[in-house]
Every structure is written in structure tokens, then in C-alpha cells.
Write an enzyme that holds these catalytic residues in place. Structure first.
Site, PDB file in Angstrom:
ATOM      1  N   HIS A   1      17.071 -37.111  -4.620  1.00 53.28           N
ATOM      2  CA  HIS A   1      16.329 -37.437  -3.444  1.00 53.28           C
ATOM      3  C   HIS A   1      14.863 -37.352  -3.554  1.00 53.28           C
ATOM      4  O   HIS A   1      13.948 -37.258  -2.739  1.00 53.28           O
ATOM      5  CB  HIS A   1      16.755 -36.693  -2.345  1.00 53.28           C
TER       6      HIS A   1
ATOM      7  N   ASN B   1      -1.712   2.338   6.127  1.00 45.86           N
ATOM      8  CA  ASN B   1      -0.663   1.243   5.733  1.00 45.86           C
ATOM      9  C   ASN B   1      -0.597   0.322   6.820  1.00 45.86           C
ATOM     10  O   ASN B   1      -0.394   0.983   8.001  1.00 45.86           O
ATOM     11  CB  ASN B   1       0.573   1.625   5.190  1.00 45.86           C
ATOM     12  N   GLY B   2      -0.533  -0.962   6.832  1.00 44.91           N
ATOM     13  CA  GLY B   2      -0.196  -1.769   7.894  1.00 44.91           C
ATOM     14  C   GLY B   2      -1.417  -2.605   8.462  1.00 44.91           C
ATOM     15  O   GLY B   2      -2.212  -2.740   7.591  1.00 44.91           O
TER      16      GLY B   2
ATOM     17  N   LYS C   1       6.137  -4.367  -4.103  1.00 46.61           N
ATOM     18  CA  LYS C   1       7.627  -4.162  -4.070  1.00 46.61           C
ATOM     19  C   LYS C   1       8.180  -4.024  -2.509  1.00 46.61           C
ATOM     20  O   LYS C   1       9.052  -4.691  -2.173  1.00 46.61           O
ATOM     21  CB  LYS C   1       7.727  -2.974  -4.769  1.00 46.61           C
TER      22      LYS C   1
ATOM     23  N   CYS D   1       0.797  -1.252   0.036  1.00 42.31           N
ATOM     24  CA  CYS D   1      -0.103  -0.069  -0.011  1.00 42.31           C
ATOM     25  C   CYS D   1       0.859   1.258  -0.145  1.00 42.31           C
ATOM     26  O   CYS D   1       1.837   1.228   0.365  1.00 42.31           O
ATOM     27  CB  CYS D   1      -1.009  -0.138   1.151  1.00 42.31           C
TER      28      CYS D   1
HETATM   29  O1  M6R Z   1      12.961  -5.010   0.365  1.00 42.79           O
HETATM   30  P1  M6R Z   1      13.377  -6.557   0.771  1.00 42.79           P
HETATM   31  O2  M6R Z   1      14.702  -6.878   0.046  1.00 42.79           O
HETATM   32  O3  M6R Z   1      13.265  -6.463   2.345  1.00 42.79           O
HETATM   33  O4  M6R Z   1      12.495  -7.433  -0.083  1.00 42.79           O
HETATM   34  C1  M6R Z   1      12.303  -8.916   0.366  1.00 42.79           C
HETATM   35  C2  M6R Z   1      11.552  -9.588  -0.668  1.00 42.79           C
HETATM   36  O5  M6R Z   1      10.141  -9.185  -0.430  1.00 42.79           O
HETATM   37  C3  M6R Z   1      11.802  -9.418  -1.902  1.00 42.79           C
HETATM   38  O6  M6R Z   1      13.146  -9.578  -2.407  1.00 42.79           O
HETATM   39  C4  M6R Z   1      11.032 -10.084  -3.003  1.00 42.79           C
HETATM   40  O7  M6R Z   1      11.127 -11.516  -2.914  1.00 42.79           O
HETATM   41  C5  M6R Z   1      11.318  -9.690  -4.328  1.00 42.79           C
HETATM   42  N1  M6R Z   1      10.032  -9.654  -5.317  1.00 42.79           N
HETATM   43  C6  M6R Z   1      12.086 -10.747  -5.172  1.00 42.79           C
HETATM   44  O8  M6R Z   1      12.084 -10.457  -6.654  1.00 42.79           O
END
Ligand code: M6R
Length: 608
Positions: free
Chosen positions: A504, A100-101, A603, A2
Site C-alpha cells: 500500500h 529539571n523540567g 534516557k 537533565c
Molecule cells: O522509560 P520509558 O520506558 O518510559 O521510556 C520510553 C522511551 O523514551 C524509550 O523507550 C525510548 O524510546 C528508548 N530510547 C528506546 O530505545
């Protein structure tokens, strides 16, 4: 996830809010909305889908008001729908909030408010905030919001307006970022500085349990004990031009191509060649403590987690630390012994990931030294760690993380080199690492020139519905990350496995419709990787290899090969992942997927 934007000033709020929402789109969302105060009335527009859908809906409604709030929602409580989209209002439609949250006690609060005859119009947790403000509002929004947040459990970044509080936006933060943007006779609120950069570079970040009241005539900040606070104004670099795709079709492709620069930014000014060591200013305040650390626990999520897995091999190659790597969301369930001898290292692009923040809090409670490698300057994680290193990779907008992964690997190498040189690592070994790091940008550029070949291979593989990615040692995390890239943007099922594990279980999946991507470097695992490939070929599996430029044996064994330059084994993952990012990108493009905003993803993942 958000996103929030708020405005008060002399200009019409609606175009600024819409523009801000567009700049927050990269975070991932499924509905959007805005509320503008005008006279003693609030006007709301909300829509499911894109900000452009909201814009279309709003065309017939000019809304000339000068104060408003807006939101992009990533559904948690209640499906994506117009009713569930923010802003939410109270019963009188005088109060409007964006949030947000997650409000963890919303069911109890809702029950209490329903008993007091409040009428709810959404399934969200957030709506209780508007109704609580209604309950507590006498003459000023600030006091009402202050009383409201005393009742909330969970995390929040909130912006609120009231139809009777002329051009006032009140914001508050606990666990979910919110910042103030300072203009000339106008103020902004946002969950992310990227939304504000065209309007102002003067930013104040709120810490947890702080609130701010914005009005065209000025602003003030308080803590939740109602005490006034003075906070410094930061000047954020004018990086708005980076929000432009610069001729690339997608941010993801642009960011893949930015890797040579991002890698260089990660090591520039941080190598002391004459001593075969690195210099990381951000770690200096804790260096004495760090020298005595025996155990390092890396915590992170998603791509940052795979960088952490790679980091384990890097630290084990260069230092004597005992290294563990934990998915941040699982960290609290481990009974890890932690004391002054332990450092916990959080890796995060956004610096906002809620699971990683929760893991840091847990580690702090246990007395560990907390370090961070974060890309977003001043982000939540950067603020709560004891010390850390910035990636300086520039903003990453594509939901699929690319340039941060390779940047993280370089920063981890510099950290391991720094610690290793206080331990057994020799000058000669340290110098070899430095020379190899310096070559990386050129080597990545060379891989990027192979784009047409990789595109052609991707086209041939785009018809498959399942993939196995395999690698050993340093390349086992590369296999995991390669598979993640493919699944998140092309929606193709892909599994990353350590190659030795194949026999495995996963080998039972192999047939002519289930191809394997094998990451084969010329290191101590080479012969074993060739055996694994032969096992796949014996079962009619198609194999695409990512292999060294001078590997003469691989072509005869595999169906397709993408070549990469060679470097030290511990740095090879930096090079090997690049063609896999392009491979995933082109498959997703051939399939017509929304590459920069894949379905269901965000993101920054700001909920646990
Ligand atoms: O901002 P961050 O590096 O903490 O985010 C971690 C993950 O949410 C992030 O790497 C996510 O897996 C991406 N979509 C991978 O491409």
C-alpha cells in the site's frame, strides 16, 4: 534527560559533584555545569559537551567549597551553549539554581522581572527561578524558594544554593524527580539515585509539592503549605557495580547480554505451575476490580510503546479483554470512554517519562483503574499507579532500551495469563505458556552465541542508508522496535511496517539500495510473509530474514538469514528482537557512533 546533583558536608564539593555528573551521563545531555559556594561567594564552571570537558575546564580552579550543585542539561529552551548551561544565577550572583523540567509561564515571569530591571544571561526558562529567588530573598533561602515556586507553572525538580546561606542546599519537586541522600554528617540531592550509590544507600524521595532543606547538621522536609513532614528513609540496593560495563565495550551490549537474567528475574517466583497460572503480588490489592475489567488501554512511549503493541497480541491470545494501545503523548487527544470497567496500564522503564505520567493523570481523572509495569523502583509512575509489577531487570544505562523490552513482554505475558485464567483460558493452555516462558532464558542465550555471524551480517549491511523492517501479527511490533533500534543508535533511516501494508505504499521505495529485514516466524502468517519477501526480491531488494532454526524454505528466498529458536507465537517476539538489537548495535559500531549516548536522545524523557 537533565540530571541534578547537590552536596553539603565536610568534604570538598567539586569532586563529588563531578563524579555524580558522570554517573548521570547515561541520561543524555549536551552541556554541564556546577556551582560551589565558598565564603560569601559562588563559583561557577560550565561547559558545552561532556562532563570531561567541564572537568578539564575546572582543572585550574580547585574550588575548595563544601557545598554545591551541578547539572547535565538536555536543551529545550535555547541551544546548547555555555550561557544556557545550568547552574543559573541571579543578578547579584548570590543565588544559583539547577532545574529539571519546564517552566511554562517563564515568558510572563521574565517580562515582569525585566520590568524590575533584572538582567538575564541565558535563553532558558530556568533562569527566571534564580531571579525570583533574588526578589524574594530576605534572610533565608527556604522561604525565598517557597515563594518562588508559588509563582511557577509547569514541572520542576530544583536545587538551589545561596552564597550567604552557609552550606545549605534547598530542593523542591513538582513533576520532576528529586531525592535526598543521607550520609554521615553530609547530605546529597539528586534527580536519580544512581548518582548517589557510591556515597549512600539511604534515600528519601520527595513527592510532588514537597521541599527539603539540607545542611551538614541535618535536614527537614516540608510541603508547600510550609508544614513539616516525616518521611521514611529507603535503603536502595547497592547496585553501583552494575554501573560498570564489566568488560563490555558499551552498556547496550552488556544489557543485551543481560537479557537471559532479566527475563528470569521477570518471572522468578511468579509462576504457579500446579495451577497453570501466574502470581503477581503487586496486583493483589486490585485483583477483585481487575477481574471485572473489560477494557485494557496500554499507554507508553518509544520502545515501551512497541512492547505495548506486542502486549495487545499477548492479551488477545490469553484473555478476553478488549485491548487498545496508545502512544502516551497522544492519549489526552483521544476521546476514550473510560469508567470502572477500564484499566489503563502504563509501561515504562524509567518510571519518569513525562508523557506517560500525563496520560496516567488523564486516565485517573476519568476513573480508570491505573496499573503500571515499571523497572525503576519507587519512580514517579510506580508512585501514582493503583497497583503494578516491577521488572526487576536491574538498571538500564544504554539510551537504547533492550533488556527492558524483553522483560516487559514477559511481564505482560504473566499479567495476561493471570487475567486469562479467570476467564476462558484452560489449565493446559496456561501450563503451556508457563513452560514456554521458563525456556526463554536458555533460548536467548543460544541466540547470543550467534554473535559473530550477526556481526558479519551487520558489517555487510552497514553501507545502506535506508531500511525497511517488516513483520506480521506478533512480529509487526518487532519490526517497529527493530527499526527504532537501528535509527536511534546508527542514525540510519529505518521504517517498521506491518508486512501486509508494504504493497500500500512502502514497496515503491524498494530497489537494490533499500534492503528489508523480514521477521518470519513459523506461525499462521508464514506463507503470507514468504509472498511479501518474493515481492521484494522481484524488485531487486536485498532481504535479511530473522527466521526459525528449522525453517527450510527461507534460505532459498532470502539473501541472508539469522536463525532463532522457536517458541509459542505470542512469545516469539522475545526471541526475534535479540538478533535485531545486535544487528543495530554492530552497524552503529561499524559507523563509529556514540552507542550509549546517541545524539539528541535522553534516557529518561522528563519533558512533554
Ligand atoms: O522509560 P520509558 O520506558 O518510559 O521510556 C520510553 C522511551 O523514551 C524509550 O523507550 C525510548 O524510546 C528508548 N530510547 C528506546 O530505545
Amino acid at each position: 534527560m537533565c540530571g541534578i546533583i547537590g552536596y553539603c558536608g565536610a568534604r570538598a564539593a567539586k569532586p563529588i559533584l563531578l563524579d555524580g555528573l558522570k554517573r548521570l551521563e547515561y541520561r543524555g545531555y549536551d552541556s554541564a555545569g556546577l556551582a560551589v559556594a565558598e565564603g560569601n561567594q559562588l563559583n561557577l564552571i560550565r561547559a558545552v559537551g561532556k562532563v570531561s570537558d567541564l572537568e578539564k575546564k575546572g582543572i585550574a580552579r580547585p574550588l575548595p567549597g563544601h557545598c554545591g550543585i551541578a547539572h547535565t542539561r538536555w536543551a529545550t529552551h535555547g541551544r546548547p551553549s555555555e550561557e544556557n548551561a545550568h547552574p543559573h544565577c541571579d543578578c547579584t550572583r548570590k543565588v544559583s539554581i539547577v532545574h529539571n523540567g519546564i517552566i511554562e509561564n517563564y515568558l510572563d515571569l521574565k517580562e515582569e522581572l525585566l520590568a524590575r530591571k533584572h538582567v538575564f544571561s541565558s535563553e532558558t526558562d530556568s533562569e527566571v527561578i534564580a531571579h525570583l529567588i533574588e526578589e524574594y530573598f530576605e534572610a533565608d533561602l527556604e522561604t525565598a524558594l517557597l515563594k518562588t515556586v508559588q509563582r511557577l507553572e509547569g514541572t520542576f525538580g530544583i536545587a538551589a544554593i545561596h552564597a550567604d546561606c552557609d552550606r545549605q542546599v534547598v530542593i523542591v519537586r513538582r513533576g520532576s524527580p528529586i531525592i535526598i541522600g543521607i550520609g554521615e554528617g553530609e547530605y546529597f540531592a539528586a534527580s536519580d539515585a544512581n548518582a548517589l550509590l557510591p556515597y549512600t544507600q539511604k534515600i528519601i524521595s520527595l513527592n510532588d509539592d514537597e521541599m527539603a532543606v539540607l545542611h551538614p547538621s541535618g535536614y527537614h522536609i516540608k510541603n508547600l503549605n510550609n508544614e513539616f513532614l516525616q518521611k521514611e528513609i529507603e535503603i536502595r540496593e547497592g547496585r553501583d557495580e552494575q554501573a560498570d560495563k564489566k568488560g563490555f565495550e558499551h552498556f547496550m551490549l552488556k544489557e543485551i547480554f543481560e537479557q537471559p537474567q532479566a527475563i528470569e528475574n521477570a518471572f522468578r517466583g511468579r509462576l504457579i505451575e500446579s495451577e497453570g497460572v501466574s502470581k503477581l503480588g503487586g496486583l493483589e490489592p486490585v485483583m477483585e476490580r481487575l477481574k471485572n475489567v473489560k477494557k485494557l488501554v496500554i499507554v507508553s512511549c518509544g520502545t515501551s510503546y512497541y512492547a505495548g503493541l506486542c502486549g495487545r497480541y499477548i492479551f488477545e491470545s490469553l484473555s478476553e479483554l478488549h485491548v487498545e494501545v496508545e502512544v502516551a503523548s497522544e492519549f489526552r487527544y483521544r476521546k476514550l470512554k473510560m469508567d470502572g470497567d477500564t484499566a489503563v496500564l502504563a509501561l515504562s522503564q524509567s518510571g519518569e517519562t513525562a508523557d506517560t505520567i500525563a496520560a496516567i493523570r488523564e486516565a485517573k481523572r476519568k476513573g480508570a483503574l491505573i496499573l503500571g509495569v515499571v523497572n525503576v523502583v519507587g519512580s514517579g509512575i510506580a508512585q501514582i499507579t493503583d497497583a503494578g509489577v516491577y521488572n526487576h531487570a536491574g538498571p538500564e544505562f544504554g539510551v537504547a532500551s533492550t533488556k527492558i523490552y524483553t522483560s516487559q513482554l514477559v511481564v505482560l505475558t504473566l499479567m495476561a495469563l493471570l487475567i486469562g485464567r479467570y476467564q476462558g483460558l484452560s489449565f493446559t493452555e496456561g501450563s503451556a505458556v508457563i513452560q514456554a516462558v521458563k525456556k526463554l532464558p536458555r533460548q536467548v542465550k543460544r541466540i547470543l552465541t550467534d554473535i559473530e555471524h550477526i556481526k558479519k551480517i551487520a558489517q555487510e549491511y552497514a553501507r545502506y542508508e535506508d531500511f525497511l523492517f517488516i513483520g506480521r501479527q506478533h512480529n509487526f511490533p518487532t519490526a517497529m522496535e527493530g527499526a527504532l533500534k537501528l535509527k536511534e543508535i546508527s542514525y540510519i533511516h529505518a521504517e517498521g511496517y506491518p508486512a501486509g501494508e508494504m504493497k500500500h505504499g512502502p514497496i515503491s521505495l524498494i530497489d537494490e539500495n533499500f534492503p528489508t529485514v523480514a521477521i518470519v516466524s513459523q506461525d499462521s502468517t508464514f506463507d503470507k510473509m514468504l509472498s511479501n519477501i518474493q515481492e521484494i526480491k522481484a524488485r531487486n531488494g536485498r532481504v535479511l530474514a530473522v527466521a526459525s532454526e528449522d525453517d527450510e524454505r527461507i534460505a532459498g528466498l532470502c539473501d541472508d538469514v539469522i536463525r532463532v529458536p522457536e517458541t509459542l507465537p505470542l512469545l516469539q517476539p522475545v526471541l526475534n528482537i535479540v538478533p535485531l538489537q545486535l544487528f543495530a548495535y554492530f552497524i552503529a559500531r561499524f559507523k563509529g557512533c556514540d552507542i550509549d549516548k546517541p545524539r539528541n536522545l535522553a534516557k529518561s524523557v522528563t519533558v512533554e
